[in-house]
Design an enzyme around this catalytic site. Structure first.
Site, PDB file in Angstrom:
ATOM      1  N   GLY A   1      -2.731  12.103  -7.852  1.00 55.52           N
ATOM      2  CA  GLY A   1      -2.868  10.660  -7.809  1.00 55.52           C
ATOM      3  C   GLY A   1      -4.252  10.156  -7.483  1.00 55.52           C
TER       4      GLY A   1
ATOM      5  N   LYS B   1      -5.183   8.668 -11.782  1.00 53.51           N
ATOM      6  CA  LYS B   1      -5.622   7.287 -11.983  1.00 53.51           C
ATOM      7  C   LYS B   1      -6.450   7.104 -13.246  1.00 53.51           C
ATOM      8  CE  LYS B   1      -4.099   4.864  -8.392  1.00 53.51           C
ATOM      9  NZ  LYS B   1      -3.083   5.806  -7.935  1.00 53.51           N
TER      10      LYS B   1
ATOM     11  N   ASP C   1      -0.386   0.092  -6.374  1.00 56.37           N
ATOM     12  CA  ASP C   1      -1.471   0.184  -5.402  1.00 56.37           C
ATOM     13  C   ASP C   1      -2.787  -0.266  -6.031  1.00 56.37           C
ATOM     14  OD1 ASP C   1      -0.934   2.680  -6.921  1.00 56.37           O
ATOM     15  OD2 ASP C   1      -2.845   3.306  -6.058  1.00 56.37           O
ATOM     16  N   ASP C   2      -3.716  -0.676  -5.181  1.00 52.35           N
ATOM     17  CA  ASP C   2      -5.077  -1.030  -5.583  1.00 52.35           C
ATOM     18  C   ASP C   2      -5.113  -2.097  -6.666  1.00 52.35           C
ATOM     19  OD1 ASP C   2      -5.775   0.901  -3.808  1.00 52.35           O
ATOM     20  OD2 ASP C   2      -6.200   2.431  -5.295  1.00 52.35           O
TER      21      ASP C   2
ATOM     22  N   TYR D   1       0.573  -0.563   1.260  1.00 56.86           N
ATOM     23  CA  TYR D   1       1.151   0.779   1.382  1.00 56.86           C
ATOM     24  C   TYR D   1       0.809   1.466   2.700  1.00 56.86           C
ATOM     25  CZ  TYR D   1      -3.528   1.521  -0.488  1.00 56.86           C
ATOM     26  OH  TYR D   1      -4.880   1.468  -0.711  1.00 56.86           O
TER      27      TYR D   1
ATOM     28  N   ASP E   1     -11.495  12.073  -3.245  1.00 56.00           N
ATOM     29  CA  ASP E   1     -12.083  11.384  -4.394  1.00 56.00           C
ATOM     30  C   ASP E   1     -13.050  10.271  -4.003  1.00 56.00           C
ATOM     31  OD1 ASP E   1     -10.149   9.724  -3.385  1.00 56.00           O
ATOM     32  OD2 ASP E   1      -9.224   9.245  -5.300  1.00 56.00           O
TER      33      ASP E   1
ATOM     34  N   ASN F   1      -1.453  14.095  -1.708  1.00 52.88           N
ATOM     35  CA  ASN F   1      -2.397  13.740  -2.766  1.00 52.88           C
ATOM     36  C   ASN F   1      -3.705  14.432  -2.409  1.00 52.88           C
ATOM     37  OD1 ASN F   1      -3.710  12.335  -4.921  1.00 52.88           O
ATOM     38  ND2 ASN F   1      -4.448  10.821  -3.453  1.00 52.88           N
TER      39      ASN F   1
END
Length: 1018
Positions: free
Chosen positions: A31, A62, A138-139, A182, A248, A276
């Site tokens: 993820g 993503k 999310d995001d 989240y 990341d 993740n």
């Protein structure tokens, strides 16, 4: 009694509900942002998950083509074949394959057409055999579109409506939902009072599981109390989306520490845990293996201090562990790590080829302005930060209100939805079994991250904010002109050897003739923070400053360091903070004296040893130590930091060698000097172990693992080459007693409050971007030098690497050759014939360019050498160009005029006109008065520099010139100098380009002499 109670509790939990254990979700989420994993890597993952007893995998990369940016598009036949094969492989391994989509960035929730598109996409995946799904929100922006506001009262209602409809359409499958809020830090205004979360709890179908990351995006600790709280709000236990090992957000960090900070006693309160992990597939063995171990346990060891326990990892045996750790129901991070390393090791010997050059999988970050990072994401998205320089003081770190920083963020970061961050290239992992294909023809209209509803803490330690930090003090030492031709480095080395043998009969210090100056160095004496730093240096409002830890994505061939065997036991170092500032005095007999030569002998021996050995358990233990966890460094990482700090703080004892009394005998070496030398040798051996690790990773049979891990060890090796080179220079004692006043900073690992903030977990880890590599770099006393830490990545793992050390007199012939060769290259066109000099004039270029440096101020010369001890480059400097020029006029030019008389021009015209003109120019320079440095230059850039490296060395190691320069600038700064310049003829474009690439900019142009002065601050 306590042990008995623990065993009782362990037994009770072990015989808990078997049904509950079967329902517990435990697996991996792909993820992250950046390069996805390949089809074959995912199938390999399924086999590993089956072996470890884990049961779930979520496909959610993503930046994969049709997961997020183009979520509406159906899969082609080729893509469908790859996705179908993945789903089939997961089923064969008994792994639940969750197919996830992220439609929330641009979806209109009230549009039936959009919902139909979403159903069609998931129906297609259903035909591939998929039986479990996830919708991720999310995001994304939390504001409803105008059309959606007419239908839905709140953002949560819109997401719930779509998710429930999709869930029903797919016939109630296994289903995961990722909310926009989240984690607790993103709940508005709080978890309990969040209308969004309460709506999810009351209206989202009860059979749909909800993902949660804990208190933070990356949570150091997850407690039972926090899980009880969110469970009550969501009306169901959450599935933890765990970002503990996600990397990341940082190209310098990969996390190889054990799963920790979550007690197995959480398991009955959770629906599941999915990690993740790192972007690098082969960097995730530890993360996944230790999570699997954790999921089979039911309670923690009573040894709760993971840091102190892990520090002892390399010295303790399994027999030394507490008795309860031997129970299969008790989780201990240290034991889990040990078991994981043991099972990971064989994978390094599986022969696998890697395709293409080394590339960082993380998305690239555009450095707009050096402000604190404020762009978190569920999987630790990109962020902006800058930190530099060194410190040994312990004054209280001030705090700053973040209102102004938030205002900056609105302009400089992606917090404001009106700004577009870097868009990653469109990537597709479903068209090749072994590669991720990048399609530059397709525009990725989705930025790397879109963060919203971000609340900064009310106060953040100002250590996170880049500010001018070095305090310049007046130069107190007198200026001496050195007219005798001597080699202080050689004399100091000889003195150390003589002291060790207690047989030295002569004085150590060379004779120096003092010549008074007509002018004082007022420009240096009056240096202040304001004059030292230009307006674009480190001010929080300055634009365009690169981060010291930032790594370019441009690939070039680069060679790693040669190896040295690690002998950590030879270093005496206590773990207490007080050890940094105190000397542990030992008797001379128990503290052997070392020198540069001794270090290099160890290095040469280790090089041959490294070629005969392969990677082993201890090597992987060291690797995990260097890249531990987001909120803590491993034990040997801490040791590297503390040993260098100790050596820098206590280096004044080395001044005693040069200050030894006169007479027929030299006083015995003092215990504190002996200890400093011993610990400097120990530090060199610590660095050597990491260089050997670099070689072993480069040479391991599994090239896929090598490609994933090599660049990280290469980063740390590069940082350590700077520190080790500087320590070797300190050993020569060529600095004033008040050196600390020039190298003292406020924002390093040893600044008060820095490591406490780093380890507390109160800040997201991207606030301290760069990890151990950055913390090591910040210890170098070079300010305004962020660009010096930006290197191109190596293209392929290689065992060749250049190291740094101070100049020795025996290096002169090699340096002369390099100087001459590079000068000829700079002044030759590719199509021209090679410029050849007569044999008896072979050194004329070196005598003119670098000879005075090597003769008059050799203590400010640093060389780079390869694994055969051959010199490949140098950087020479002089503290004060006016003093240096006067020395040249008195001591150096008379010799050159005698060596190269004007009559030479009458006999040296062999038809090679270019060579003759060059010789003529040098001879005229020797016999004419040298130009005086303009006051416009000397005021801010008093030092002068000359540097060169072989072109083939630069091709192999693009950062070698920057590393040479960094060590030299640190040596100049230790002597109270903060600016350096070079003088280049304006027609010499190659030399201009060379210095421009290492941060020099034009500061003055002399129209008469047609020379350009380039300078830089540090």
């Amino acid at each position: 009694m306590e042990d008995g109670h623990m065993r009782e509790k362990c037994t009770a939990l072990e015989h808990g509900s078997q049904e509950q254990q079967r329902q517990f979700i435990c697996g991996v989420i792909e993820g992250f942002y950046g390069r996805p994993w390949t089809t074959e890597q995912r199938k390999d993952l399924f086999r590993k998950l089956k072996k470890l007893g884990m049961d779930s995998y979520m496909y959610a990369p993503k930046d994969d083509y049709k997961h997020r940016a183009y979520w509406r598009e159906l899969y082609t036949v080729e893509e469908a074949d790859h996705l179908s094969s993945l789903i089939s492989a997961a089923k064969e391994a008994g792994i639940v394959f969750y197919y996830a989509l992220s439609p929330g960035l641009d979806m209109t929730y009230s549009s039936q057409k959009e919902i139909a598109t979403l159903k069609r996409k998931l129906d297609q995946v259903s035909q591939f055999g998929c039986e479990a799904y996830a919708l991720l929100f999310d995001d994304i922006e939390s504001e409803l579109s105008k059309a959606d506001k007419e239908v839905f009262q709140t953002f949560a209602n819109a997401q719930v409506s779509v998710t429930n409809e999709i869930y029903t359409h797919l016939n109630d499958p296994k289903f995961l939902f990722c909310p926009t809020q989240y984690c607790a830090s993103r709940a508005v205004p709080s978890v309990v009072d969040s209308e969004y979360l309460n709506t999810l709890g009351s209206k989202l179908n009860n059979e749909i599981d909800i993902l949660w990351t804990g208190d933070k995006v990356i949570s150091k600790i997850i407690t039972i109390e926090s899980i009880r709280e969110i469970t009550e709000i969501l009306r169901r236990p959450p599935v933890i989306w765990d970002n503990l090992h996600a990397n990341d957000y940082d190209q310098k960090r990969v996390f190889l520490g054990p799963y920790t900070g979550r007690s197995p006693e959480l398991i009955p309160y959770l629906r599941g845990v999915m990690t993740n992990p790192n972007c690098e597939f082969y960097g995730n063995f530890i993360a996944i293996h230790t999570l699997a171990f954790w999921s089979r346990c039911s309670m923690d060891s009573k040894m709760n201090s993971s840091m102190s326990a892990d520090i002892k990892l390399e010295t303790e045996n399994e027999d030394d562990l507490p008795v309860e750790c031997l129970s299969k129901n008790v989780y201990h991070p240290r034991l889990a790590l040990k078991n994981a390393i043991t099972e990971w090791l064989p994978e390094f010997f599986v022969e696998k080829e890697a395709f293409g050059p080394i590339t960082k999988p993380q998305p690239q970050v555009e450095m707009v302005m050096p402000i604190i990072p404020i762009i978190p994401s569920i999987n630790t998205c990109m962020s902006l930060t800058t930190t530099t320089t060194t410190s040994t003081n312990t004054r209280t770190v001030p705090e700053v209100n973040t209102t102004q920083l938030q205002a900056l963020a609105d302009v400089c970061s992606t917090v404001s939805s009106t700004l577009t961050p870097i868009s990653n290239p469109v990537m597709n992992s479903l068209v090749s079994p072994t590669k991720v294909v990048t399609n530059d023809d397709i525009i990725n209209h989705i930025p790397t991250t879109v963060a919203s509803n971000i609340e900064l803490p009310e106060k953040i330690p100002i250590s996170i904010v880049p500010v001018p930090i070095m305090e310049a003090k007046n130069v107190e030492e007198t200026i001496e002109l050195k007219c005798d031709i001597f080699d202080p480095a050689k004399n100091t080395e000889a003195a150390i050897e003589a002291i060790e043998n207690q047989s030295c009969k002569t004085e150590i210090s060379p004779v120096v003739e003092d010549i008074p100056l007509d002018e004082k160095r007022e420009q240096i004496n009056n240096l202040s923070v304001e004059t030292m730093l230009d307006e674009n240096s480190l001010s929080p409002l300055s634009a365009g400053v690169n981060e010291p830890m930032e790594c370019s994505s441009i690939n070039s061939q680069i060679s790693p360091k040669e190896a040295i065997k690690l002998v950590a036991d030879d270093v005496i170092m206590e773990d207490s903070a007080n050890d940094i500032n105190s000397m542990h005095v030992e008797s001379p007999s128990s503290s052997p004296v070392s020198s540069d030569e001794m270090h290099d002998e160890d290095e040469l021996e280790a090089k041959s040893t490294a070629t005969r050995t392969k990677i082993n358990f201890e090597d992987l233990n060291l690797l995990c130590d260097l890249f531990y966890l987001p909120f803590e460094h491993g034990s040997r990482g801490l040791k590297l930091l503390s040993e260098f700090q100790w050596l820098k703080i206590n280096c004044n004892v080395m001044l005693q060698i040069g200050a030894s009394g006169s007479g027929d005998a030299v006083k015995p070496i003092k215990p504190e000097v002996s200890e400093w030398l011993q610990r400097s040798e120990g530090f060199a051996k610590l660095c050597a172990g990491i260089q050997e690790l670099l070689i072993k990773i480069a040479d391991c049979e599994n090239k896929e693992i090598s490609h994933d891990l090599y660049s990280y060890v290469w980063d740390i090796s590069g940082a350590l080459s700077l520190l080790n080179g500087f320590v070797k220079w300190l050993a020569l004692g060529h600095f004033p007693p008040n050196m600390s006043s020039y190298t003292e900073g406020s924002y390093t690992w040893f600044s008060k409050g820095w490591k406490e903030a780093f380890m507390s977990g109160d800040q997201e880890p991207w606030v301290f971007r760069g990890g151990l590599s950055a913390d090591l770099q910040r210890l170098m006393p070079v300010d305004s030098g962020n660009d010096l830490f930006v290197y191109k990545l190596p293209e392929q793992p290689t065992a060749n690497y250049y190291q740094l050390r101070p100049y020795r007199s025996s290096d002169e012939p090699q340096i002369n050759k390099i100087c001459t060769r590079t000068y000829m290259q700079w002044h030759s066109n590719e199509d021209d014939d090679e410029i050849l000099l007569p044999a008896h004039l072979a050194d004329i270029v070196a005598d003119a360019v670098v000879g005075a440096h090597l003769t008059l101020q050799p203590e400010f010369c640093v060389v780079a050498y390869d694994n055969t001890d051959s010199i490949v480059g140098y950087a020479c400097g002089a503290l004060d160009v006016n003093v240096f020029q006067r020395n040249i006029d008195i001591c150096w030019l008379p010799e050159l005029r005698e060596k190269y008389p004007r009559t030479l021009l009458e006999t040296e015209d062999d038809g090679n006109s270019k060579a003759h003109k060059m010789i003529e120019g040098f001879v005229e320079r020797f016999h004419n008065c040298a130009a005086v440095c303009p006051s416009e230059v000397f005021g801010s850039f008093p030092a002068i520099l000359s540097a060169a490296t072989l072109r083939e060395a630069e091709q192999q190691d693009n950062g070698i010139v920057k590393r040479l320069l960094t060590v030299l600038l640190a040596a100049l700064r230790a002597n109270g100098c903060f600016g350096v310049h070079v003088c280049v003829p304006e027609q010499d474009t190659e030399q201009m380009s060379f210095y421009s690439k290492i941060g020099f900019i034009e500061v003055y142009r002399n129209e008469i002499s047609k020379c350009i002065y380039l300078g830089r601050r540090f």
